[in-house]
Design a protein around this motif. Structure first.
Motif, mmCIF file in Angstrom:
data_model
loop_
_atom_site.group_PDB
_atom_site.id
_atom_site.type_symbol
_atom_site.label_atom_id
_atom_site.label_comp_id
_atom_site.label_asym_id
_atom_site.label_seq_id
_atom_site.Cartn_x
_atom_site.Cartn_y
_atom_site.Cartn_z
ATOM 1 N N ARG A 45 -14.752 -4.077 -1.452
ATOM 2 C CA ARG A 45 -14.168 -4.306 -2.780
ATOM 3 C C ARG A 45 -12.845 -3.558 -2.930
ATOM 4 O O ARG A 45 -11.851 -4.109 -3.407
ATOM 5 C CB ARG A 45 -15.148 -3.851 -3.865
ATOM 6 N N LEU A 46 -12.812 -2.310 -2.486
ATOM 7 C CA LEU A 46 -11.604 -1.501 -2.634
ATOM 8 C C LEU A 46 -10.475 -1.987 -1.739
ATOM 9 O O LEU A 46 -9.301 -1.864 -2.085
ATOM 10 C CB LEU A 46 -11.918 -0.028 -2.328
ATOM 11 N N GLU A 47 -10.827 -2.554 -0.586
ATOM 12 C CA GLU A 47 -9.802 -3.045 0.333
ATOM 13 C C GLU A 47 -8.977 -4.168 -0.265
ATOM 14 O O GLU A 47 -7.840 -4.392 0.137
ATOM 15 C CB GLU A 47 -10.450 -3.536 1.632
ATOM 16 N N LYS A 48 -9.542 -4.875 -1.243
ATOM 17 C CA LYS A 48 -8.860 -6.010 -1.852
ATOM 18 C C LYS A 48 -7.932 -5.588 -2.993
ATOM 19 O O LYS A 48 -7.188 -6.413 -3.517
ATOM 20 C CB LYS A 48 -9.880 -7.027 -2.380
ATOM 21 N N ASP A 52 -1.798 -0.443 -7.980
ATOM 22 C CA ASP A 52 -1.978 -0.357 -9.434
ATOM 23 C C ASP A 52 -3.458 -0.427 -9.805
ATOM 24 O O ASP A 52 -3.927 0.311 -10.678
ATOM 25 C CB ASP A 52 -1.219 -1.494 -10.126
ATOM 26 N N ALA A 53 -4.180 -1.326 -9.150
ATOM 27 C CA ALA A 53 -5.611 -1.457 -9.432
ATOM 28 C C ALA A 53 -6.365 -0.192 -9.026
ATOM 29 O O ALA A 53 -7.302 0.232 -9.702
ATOM 30 C CB ALA A 53 -6.181 -2.664 -8.712
ATOM 31 N N LEU A 54 -5.963 0.416 -7.928
ATOM 32 C CA LEU A 54 -6.609 1.666 -7.501
ATOM 33 C C LEU A 54 -6.350 2.777 -8.502
ATOM 34 O O LEU A 54 -7.236 3.599 -8.777
ATOM 35 C CB LEU A 54 -6.095 2.072 -6.112
ATOM 36 N N ASP A 55 -5.131 2.812 -9.071
ATOM 37 C CA ASP A 55 -4.820 3.826 -10.083
ATOM 38 C C ASP A 55 -5.711 3.660 -11.314
ATOM 39 O O ASP A 55 -6.154 4.643 -11.915
ATOM 40 C CB ASP A 55 -3.350 3.732 -10.499
ATOM 41 N N GLU A 56 -5.981 2.407 -11.701
ATOM 42 C CA GLU A 56 -6.817 2.157 -12.871
ATOM 43 C C GLU A 56 -8.257 2.610 -12.658
ATOM 44 O O GLU A 56 -8.973 2.929 -13.607
ATOM 45 C CB GLU A 56 -6.798 0.666 -13.206
ATOM 46 N N LEU A 57 -8.698 2.646 -11.411
ATOM 47 C CA LEU A 57 -10.079 3.045 -11.106
ATOM 48 C C LEU A 57 -10.224 4.551 -10.906
ATOM 49 O O LEU A 57 -11.296 5.034 -10.595
ATOM 50 C CB LEU A 57 -10.551 2.339 -9.833
ATOM 51 N N GLU A 58 -9.129 5.294 -11.098
ATOM 52 C CA GLU A 58 -9.136 6.717 -10.749
ATOM 53 C C GLU A 58 -10.238 7.492 -11.464
ATOM 54 O O GLU A 58 -10.853 8.399 -10.898
ATOM 55 C CB GLU A 58 -7.776 7.327 -11.072
ATOM 56 N N ASP A 59 -10.507 7.148 -12.717
ATOM 57 C CA ASP A 59 -11.526 7.875 -13.481
ATOM 58 C C ASP A 59 -12.935 7.396 -13.173
ATOM 59 O O ASP A 59 -13.903 8.055 -13.546
ATOM 60 C CB ASP A 59 -11.264 7.724 -14.985
ATOM 61 N N GLN A 68 -8.100 7.831 -0.028
ATOM 62 C CA GLN A 68 -8.108 7.212 1.296
ATOM 63 C C GLN A 68 -7.521 5.805 1.243
ATOM 64 O O GLN A 68 -6.675 5.443 2.075
ATOM 65 C CB GLN A 68 -9.544 7.162 1.823
ATOM 66 N N TYR A 69 -7.945 5.012 0.256
ATOM 67 C CA TYR A 69 -7.450 3.648 0.163
ATOM 68 C C TYR A 69 -6.007 3.601 -0.321
ATOM 69 O O TYR A 69 -5.237 2.729 0.082
ATOM 70 C CB TYR A 69 -8.355 2.814 -0.739
ATOM 71 N N ARG A 70 -5.609 4.537 -1.175
ATOM 72 C CA ARG A 70 -4.226 4.597 -1.618
ATOM 73 C C ARG A 70 -3.306 4.897 -0.437
ATOM 74 O O ARG A 70 -2.237 4.291 -0.289
ATOM 75 C CB ARG A 70 -4.074 5.658 -2.711
ATOM 76 N N ARG A 73 -3.008 1.811 1.688
ATOM 77 C CA ARG A 73 -2.097 0.819 1.106
ATOM 78 C C ARG A 73 -0.634 1.240 1.321
ATOM 79 O O ARG A 73 0.222 0.420 1.659
ATOM 80 C CB ARG A 73 -2.363 0.660 -0.398
ATOM 81 N N LEU A 74 -0.338 2.515 1.117
ATOM 82 C CA LEU A 74 1.025 2.999 1.295
ATOM 83 C C LEU A 74 1.476 2.816 2.740
ATOM 84 O O LEU A 74 2.613 2.430 3.009
ATOM 85 C CB LEU A 74 1.119 4.473 0.895
ATOM 86 N N ALA A 75 0.570 3.103 3.674
ATOM 87 C CA ALA A 75 0.895 2.947 5.098
ATOM 88 C C ALA A 75 1.181 1.485 5.420
ATOM 89 O O ALA A 75 2.123 1.176 6.167
ATOM 90 C CB ALA A 75 -0.246 3.468 5.963
ATOM 91 N N GLU A 76 0.392 0.574 4.836
ATOM 92 C CA GLU A 76 0.608 -0.860 5.069
ATOM 93 C C GLU A 76 1.951 -1.302 4.494
ATOM 94 O O GLU A 76 2.683 -2.073 5.121
ATOM 95 C CB GLU A 76 -0.525 -1.663 4.440
ATOM 96 N N MET A 77 2.277 -0.798 3.296
ATOM 97 C CA MET A 77 3.539 -1.160 2.659
ATOM 98 C C MET A 77 4.724 -0.618 3.447
ATOM 99 O O MET A 77 5.747 -1.295 3.614
ATOM 100 C CB MET A 77 3.570 -0.629 1.219
ATOM 101 N N GLN A 78 4.600 0.606 3.950
ATOM 102 C CA GLN A 78 5.675 1.201 4.741
ATOM 103 C C GLN A 78 5.879 0.451 6.049
ATOM 104 O O GLN A 78 7.014 0.238 6.481
ATOM 105 C CB GLN A 78 5.370 2.677 5.010
ATOM 106 N N ALA A 79 4.764 0.042 6.670
ATOM 107 C CA ALA A 79 4.857 -0.714 7.921
ATOM 108 C C ALA A 79 5.539 -2.063 7.686
ATOM 109 O O ALA A 79 6.369 -2.504 8.490
ATOM 110 C CB ALA A 79 3.469 -0.917 8.516
ATOM 111 N N GLN A 80 5.199 -2.718 6.575
ATOM 112 C CA GLN A 80 5.815 -4.006 6.260
ATOM 113 C C GLN A 80 7.298 -3.830 5.953
ATOM 114 O O GLN A 80 8.136 -4.630 6.379
ATOM 115 C CB GLN A 80 5.104 -4.652 5.059
#
Length: 229
Positions: A45-48, A52-59, A68-70, A73-80
């Motif tokens: 579920r988190l992989e999808k 922004d969605a991960l930030d909303e789930l922070e609480d 870990q998932y954030r 995601r950042l690593a994937e964005m940097q690679a792209q």
């Protein structure tokens, strides 16, 4: 006789290898299995989710899992972003060719346009490639005056596309006859490059102000004579 029954006779048979050993499942085993399944479902579920969605789930979620998932995601964005370092049609000259095309193609796809400014079909191709360069930023698009690339190259063969990848030429397109000459559309050249593997349709960016993917089909075609085709 039921081989699954927990009887003294069955125990004797199991001891002598006549029956397979009975596997006993404890409540702890059931609990551990349920927890593992729940964790796998949560990970899927988190992989999808995007950042922004991960930030909303922070609480709501465990901070360590979200971090870990954030980071993923950042690593994937940097690679792209590292791959998508082009984004425009660049003019090169003869001394640049080896480094900008032959050597560069060992690491990325390179589309080379051999052109003459005086030829209407070349102007059309330059416009199309300029737009495709914005949409497919992981592919390098360059243009070079034909006779600088190949001395005495005939104008009758223009426009010509040379497509490089894996350190070698992978395709060559001479003239626009197959696409209808001056009626060639962006989607025609795009389909040709996708077929070679030179551009990745899953990494396509939208053009600014181009709300309709077929909008170039609606554009009138002009030549230098000032006559609409």
């Amino acid at each position: 006789m039921n081989p699954d029954e927990d009887t003294e006779w069955n125990d004797i048979l199991r001891k002598h290898g006549i029956l397979p050993q009975q596997i006993k499942v404890t409540q702890n085993d059931i609990y551990d299995s349920a927890v593992a399944r729940a964790q796998e479902e949560e990970e899927r579920r988190l992989e999808k989710l995007d950042l922004d969605a991960l930030d909303e789930l922070e609480d709501e979620e465990d901070d360590q899992i979200l971090m870990q998932y954030r980071q993923q995601r950042l690593a994937e964005m940097q690679a792209q972003a590292a791959k998508e370092r082009f984004g425009e049609l660049v003019a090169i000259t003869e001394p640049d060719y080896k480094a900008e095309v032959t050597e560069a193609s060992a690491h990325t796809w390179v589309v080379v346009h051999l052109f003459r400014e005086s030829i209407p079909e070349c102007k059309l191709m330059n416009r199309i490639l300029g737009e495709l360069a914005q949409q497919y930023r992981a592919t390098k698009f360059v243009k070079i005056i034909s006779v600088e690339c190949i001395h005495n190259y005939p104008d009758a063969n223009l426009p010509t596309l040379l497509v490089y990848g894996k350190g070698d030429m992978q395709g060559q397109l001479v003239r626009l006859d197959r696409f209808g000459g001056m009626r060639t559309k962006r989607k025609d050249v795009e389909k040709y490059l996708v077929g070679l593997g030179a551009i990745d349709p899953t990494a396509k960016h939208a053009l600014a102000g181009d709300s309709d993917e077929e909008s170039d089909d609606e554009r009138p075609v002009y030549v230098d004579l000032g006559k609409r085709l």
